[in-house]
Design a protein around this motif. Structure first.
Motif, PDB file in Angstrom:
ATOM      1  N   GLY A  49       0.975  -1.095  -0.036  1.00 44.78           N
ATOM      2  CA  GLY A  49       0.064  -0.152  -0.007  1.00 44.78           C
ATOM      3  C   GLY A  49       0.877   1.208  -0.090  1.00 44.78           C
ATOM      4  N   ALA A  50       1.960   1.306   0.879  1.00 50.35           N
ATOM      5  CA  ALA A  50       2.893   2.484   0.829  1.00 50.35           C
ATOM      6  C   ALA A  50       3.446   2.773  -0.398  1.00 50.35           C
ATOM      7  CB  ALA A  50       3.810   2.454   2.126  1.00 50.35           C
ATOM      8  N   GLU A  51       3.713   1.561  -1.096  1.00 56.03           N
ATOM      9  CA  GLU A  51       4.483   1.640  -2.620  1.00 56.03           C
ATOM     10  C   GLU A  51       3.509   2.295  -3.576  1.00 56.03           C
ATOM     11  OE1 GLU A  51       7.717   1.175  -2.524  1.00 56.03           O
ATOM     12  OE2 GLU A  51       8.145   0.191  -0.560  1.00 56.03           O
ATOM     13  N   ALA A  52       2.169   1.604  -3.460  1.00 57.74           N
ATOM     14  CA  ALA A  52       1.267   2.123  -4.335  1.00 57.74           C
ATOM     15  C   ALA A  52       1.122   3.435  -4.284  1.00 57.74           C
ATOM     16  CB  ALA A  52       0.126   1.252  -4.304  1.00 57.74           C
ATOM     17  N   LEU A  53       0.835   3.915  -3.102  1.00 58.53           N
ATOM     18  CA  LEU A  53       0.666   5.709  -2.862  1.00 58.53           C
ATOM     19  C   LEU A  53       1.715   6.372  -3.259  1.00 58.53           C
ATOM     20  CD1 LEU A  53      -2.145   6.913  -2.375  1.00 58.53           C
ATOM     21  CD2 LEU A  53      -2.036   4.347  -1.764  1.00 58.53           C
ATOM     22  N   THR A  54       2.873   5.729  -2.784  1.00 54.16           N
ATOM     23  CA  THR A  54       4.126   6.776  -3.319  1.00 54.16           C
ATOM     24  C   THR A  54       4.292   6.829  -4.672  1.00 54.16           C
ATOM     25  OG1 THR A  54       5.313   5.746  -1.392  1.00 54.16           O
ATOM     26  CG2 THR A  54       6.683   6.600  -3.186  1.00 54.16           C
ATOM     27  N   ALA A  55       4.035   5.781  -5.611  1.00 54.37           N
ATOM     28  CA  ALA A  55       4.063   5.818  -7.162  1.00 54.37           C
ATOM     29  C   ALA A  55       2.758   6.883  -7.423  1.00 54.37           C
ATOM     30  CB  ALA A  55       3.732   4.582  -7.517  1.00 54.37           C
ATOM     31  N   HIS A  56       1.690   6.804  -6.793  1.00 54.17           N
ATOM     32  CA  HIS A  56       0.452   7.485  -7.396  1.00 54.17           C
ATOM     33  C   HIS A  56       0.846   8.970  -7.108  1.00 54.17           C
ATOM     34  CE1 HIS A  56      -3.326   9.131  -8.297  1.00 54.17           C
ATOM     35  NE2 HIS A  56      -3.564   9.719  -7.226  1.00 54.17           N
ATOM     36  N   PHE A  74       4.990  18.600   6.242  1.00 54.49           N
ATOM     37  CA  PHE A  74       4.308  17.770   5.326  1.00 54.49           C
ATOM     38  C   PHE A  74       2.813  18.137   5.592  1.00 54.49           C
ATOM     39  CE2 PHE A  74       7.830  15.227   6.871  1.00 54.49           C
ATOM     40  CZ  PHE A  74       8.455  14.842   5.935  1.00 54.49           C
ATOM     41  N   GLY A  75       2.144  18.246   4.461  1.00 56.07           N
ATOM     42  CA  GLY A  75       0.583  18.335   4.197  1.00 56.07           C
ATOM     43  C   GLY A  75      -0.042  17.047   4.265  1.00 56.07           C
ATOM     44  N   ALA A  76       0.708  15.930   4.083  1.00 52.20           N
ATOM     45  CA  ALA A  76      -0.083  14.689   3.852  1.00 52.20           C
ATOM     46  C   ALA A  76       0.866  13.569   4.531  1.00 52.20           C
ATOM     47  CB  ALA A  76      -0.224  14.132   2.492  1.00 52.20           C
ATOM     48  N   LEU A  77       0.358  12.937   5.480  1.00 54.26           N
ATOM     49  CA  LEU A  77       1.277  11.729   6.144  1.00 54.26           C
ATOM     50  C   LEU A  77       0.201  10.448   5.754  1.00 54.26           C
ATOM     51  CD1 LEU A  77       3.263  10.423   8.047  1.00 54.26           C
ATOM     52  CD2 LEU A  77       1.858  11.178   9.722  1.00 54.26           C
ATOM     53  N   ILE A  78       1.121   9.541   5.240  1.00 55.54           N
ATOM     54  CA  ILE A  78       0.314   8.046   4.678  1.00 55.54           C
ATOM     55  C   ILE A  78       1.038   6.935   5.489  1.00 55.54           C
ATOM     56  CG2 ILE A  78      -0.144   6.529   2.872  1.00 55.54           C
ATOM     57  CD1 ILE A  78      -0.594   9.062   1.265  1.00 55.54           C
ATOM     58  N   LEU A  79       0.248   6.379   6.293  1.00 57.80           N
ATOM     59  CA  LEU A  79       0.985   5.185   7.102  1.00 57.80           C
ATOM     60  C   LEU A  79       0.471   3.737   6.481  1.00 57.80           C
ATOM     61  CD1 LEU A  79       0.154   6.692  10.649  1.00 57.80           C
ATOM     62  CD2 LEU A  79       2.019   7.141   9.085  1.00 57.80           C
ATOM     63  N   GLY A  80       1.445   3.183   5.902  1.00 58.89           N
ATOM     64  CA  GLY A  80       1.410   1.930   5.215  1.00 58.89           C
ATOM     65  C   GLY A  80       1.166   0.731   6.365  1.00 58.89           C
ATOM     66  N   LEU A  81       0.073   0.410   6.906  1.00 56.44           N
ATOM     67  CA  LEU A  81      -0.156  -0.406   8.016  1.00 56.44           C
ATOM     68  C   LEU A  81      -1.021  -1.544   7.603  1.00 56.44           C
ATOM     69  CD1 LEU A  81      -0.535   2.081  10.702  1.00 56.44           C
ATOM     70  CD2 LEU A  81       1.282   0.236  10.885  1.00 56.44           C
ATOM     71  N   ALA A 114      -5.018   0.466   5.594  1.00 53.78           N
ATOM     72  CA  ALA A 114      -5.441  -0.708   6.603  1.00 53.78           C
ATOM     73  C   ALA A 114      -6.263  -1.860   5.878  1.00 53.78           C
ATOM     74  CB  ALA A 114      -6.393  -0.214   7.771  1.00 53.78           C
ATOM     75  N   ARG A 115      -6.302  -2.936   6.568  1.00 52.84           N
ATOM     76  CA  ARG A 115      -7.199  -3.979   5.956  1.00 52.84           C
ATOM     77  C   ARG A 115      -8.343  -4.530   6.975  1.00 52.84           C
ATOM     78  NH1 ARG A 115      -6.131  -5.290   0.749  1.00 52.84           N
ATOM     79  NH2 ARG A 115      -3.998  -4.908   0.105  1.00 52.84           N
ATOM     80  N   PRO A 116      -9.269  -4.872   6.660  1.00 51.45           N
ATOM     81  CA  PRO A 116     -10.478  -5.487   7.413  1.00 51.45           C
ATOM     82  C   PRO A 116      -9.990  -6.515   8.647  1.00 51.45           C
ATOM     83  CG  PRO A 116     -10.912  -6.272   5.445  1.00 51.45           C
ATOM     84  CD  PRO A 116      -9.610  -5.469   5.262  1.00 51.45           C
ATOM     85  N   ALA A 149      -7.413  12.640  10.731  1.00 52.07           N
ATOM     86  CA  ALA A 149      -6.817  11.324  10.441  1.00 52.07           C
ATOM     87  C   ALA A 149      -7.923  10.443  10.279  1.00 52.07           C
ATOM     88  CB  ALA A 149      -6.073  10.686  11.691  1.00 52.07           C
ATOM     89  N   ASN A 150      -7.774   9.525   9.152  1.00 52.96           N
ATOM     90  CA  ASN A 150      -8.841   8.660   8.856  1.00 52.96           C
ATOM     91  C   ASN A 150      -8.265   7.195   8.350  1.00 52.96           C
ATOM     92  OD1 ASN A 150     -11.352  10.301   9.147  1.00 52.96           O
ATOM     93  ND2 ASN A 150     -10.129  11.639   7.915  1.00 52.96           N
ATOM     94  N   ALA A 151      -8.860   6.429   8.021  1.00 51.68           N
ATOM     95  CA  ALA A 151      -8.281   5.001   7.401  1.00 51.68           C
ATOM     96  C   ALA A 151      -9.250   4.756   6.322  1.00 51.68           C
ATOM     97  CB  ALA A 151      -8.378   3.939   8.649  1.00 51.68           C
ATOM     98  N   VAL A 152      -8.160   4.137   5.345  1.00 54.65           N
ATOM     99  CA  VAL A 152      -9.201   3.186   4.110  1.00 54.65           C
ATOM    100  C   VAL A 152      -8.697   2.085   4.468  1.00 54.65           C
ATOM    101  CG1 VAL A 152      -8.865   2.956   1.719  1.00 54.65           C
ATOM    102  CG2 VAL A 152      -8.809   5.151   2.344  1.00 54.65           C
TER     103      VAL A 152
END
Ligand code: NAI
Length: 444
Positions: A49-56, A74-81, A114-116, A149-152
């Motif tokens: 997920g972190a790799e995909a969003l970095t590329a995007h 930073f204006g955006a912080l993405i946490l690849g969990l 995140a994952r369910p 802060a929110n989660a996908v």
């Protein structure tokens, strides 16, 4: 909200700070043509997920860092969990995120990938995944200066490269989610796609908004129009004049209709077919309150709230699903309320109807998804409208400040979330209820 203005001016800010009073910030709201977020992005973790969003984000021309970097803010912080398998896995990213929180700009966005945490999982995996949501909700409480802060939460088997996943992350990064914080949003399918023109994601769509003569409904109509849709506005005949004004403003058409009429769905379909040829989007916004403690409740109050807020929607949805004029990939969003999640004193009828909406979208989801469409709900918290202006001063002030963002939302905040959910970039989201409540501290 005069207090919000006061504490954002020089002397007021200093006074509020000295007295330890709440200091709500002016929120960064969506503006057509503005960048998704301000400044650099920081992506932590090495998950897919972190790799995909970095590329995007790199592809979109953003400056993307992979670790906290000197004086960069930073204006955006993405946490690849999205690949944690045991609670101990949270530590590394949690501590790095702690450092990063000190480097966030005002109105920054933190998005957890995140994952369910399904019941079929190994207990350690489920604990780790559920832990991510607990961490996200707490970080949301800790955000300052209008940050959120929110989660996908992306279903297993789907990749964060899917447009539906990217679309959800982009929503949380953008000004569209200004009043959404502390919320997990489930993306359960890969359907949907990113719009050709990001500033007009609803181009070519025909939408109907009920209860659109004023308040949140009028704001939804304006927002859908701004995003490119043709809009039919519906309200009771008594609101005809205001309705006509909104219709003119959005270059749309007005339909005077009481949605509790047996044939309300058919009449909306006939109007859409006659004027535009078909119908793509329905926003069930019309709603009423008739508050009374249950001990003092009468049948008229109880029954009218159930009839308008939920029975009418159920009946109209049956008509839409049965009609060839409702698009196969049609999307519906219904207005729930945080009262329907947490309950509220004096609102047993209203909470029953709004909890009913949440149940309705969860259960109808399959029917809409089979066609390539979706149905979701939005649950607003305290929104600045005519309805909430009538609340006594002290109660109103408490309601405003008892949210992580320390202020009420604007009708536009609800409208932006809805405009996202009816767009094709939200195609992977169905059966969900998204709270637009500034992370209200009361209730669930
Ligand atoms: P509002 O009272 O300002 O507007 C509601 C509109 O619906 C009015 O124009 C009214 O004439 C129309 N309407 C009522 N019954 C109707 C019927 N039978 N047929 C057609 N139209 C009808 O309400 P507001 O504040 O804009 O709320 C919009 C929606 O958001 C409602 O569903 C409400 O329950 C929900 N909501 C509002 C919150 C707030 O803080 N204002 C919080 C949570 C949910």
């Amino acid at each position: 909200d005069k207090y919000l203005e006061l504490v954002n001016a020089g002397l007021g800010r200093e006074l509020a700070s000295r007295l330890g009073l709440p200091q709500p910030s002016v929120l960064r709201r969506y503006q057509q043509g503005a960048p998704l977020f301000e400044g650099s992005a920081l992506v932590l973790g090495s998950s897919s997920g972190a790799e995909a969003l970095t590329a995007h984000l790199l592809g979109e021309g953003f400056d993307v860092r992979r670790h906290v970097d000197g004086s960069v803010t930073f204006g955006a912080l993405i946490l690849g969990l999205d690949e944690v398998t045991t609670p101990a896995d949270l530590s590394e990213i949690a501590l790095a995120a702690g450092e990063a929180l000190k480097k966030l700009r005002p109105n920054a966005r933190v998005v957890f990938l995140a994952r369910p945490a399904g019941a079929e999982l190994d207990p350690a995996v489920a604990a780790a995944r559920h832990g991510v949501i607990g961490m996200m909700r707490s970080v949301a409480h800790e955000m300052r200066f209008g940050g959120t802060a929110n989660a996908v939460v992306l279903s297993d088997g789907l990749e964060f490269t899917a447009p539906s996943a990217v679309g959800a992350v982009r929503f949380f990064l953008s000004g569209r989610s200004a009043y959404v914080s502390g919320q997990p949003l489930a993306v359960t399918s890969a359907s949907g796609h990113l719009p050709a023109d990001a500033s007009r994601p609803l181009e070519g769509k025909v939408a109907v908004v009920t209860g659109a003569a004023r308040g949140i409904g009028a704001s939804i109509a304006r927002t859908l129009r701004r995003d490119g849709a043709q809009v039919i506005v519906v309200d009771v005949p008594a609101a005809g004049e205001q309705l006509a004004a909104v219709a003119n403003e959005v270059c749309g058409t007005a339909l005077q209709l009481d949605i509790t009429a047996e044939d309300a769905g058919e009449r909306i379909l006939a109007h859409a077919r006659q004027r535009y040829g078909w119908l793509d989007i329905v926003v069930h916004n019309a709603g009423i309150t008739r508050d009374k403690l249950l001990a003092n409740m009468d049948a008229a109050r109880w029954d009218s709230v159930i009839a308008v807020n939920i029975e009418a929607q159920l009946r109209m949805n049956r008509a839409f699903l049965a009609s060839e004029w409702f698009a196969q990939d049609g999307r519906i969003v219904a207005l729930a309320s945080t009262s329907g999640i947490a309950g509220n004193r004096g609102q047993s009828n209203y909470a029953a109807s709004k909890a009913g909406v949440i149940g309705m979208v969860a259960s109808s989801s399959r029917l809409f998804e089979e066609r390539g469409g979706s149905i979701n709900a939005v649950a607003p918290g305290f929104i600045e409208t005519d309805m909430t202006a009538k609340i006594p001063f002290v109660t109103r002030e408490v309601a405003r400040r008892l949210a992580s963002l320390q202020q009420g939302g604007q009708p536009q905040d609800v409208a932006e979330a809805i405009a996202f959910l009816v767009s094709d970039q939200a195609g992977g989201i169905s059966g969900q209820t998204l709270r637009v409540c500034g992370q209200n501290l009361v209730g669930a």
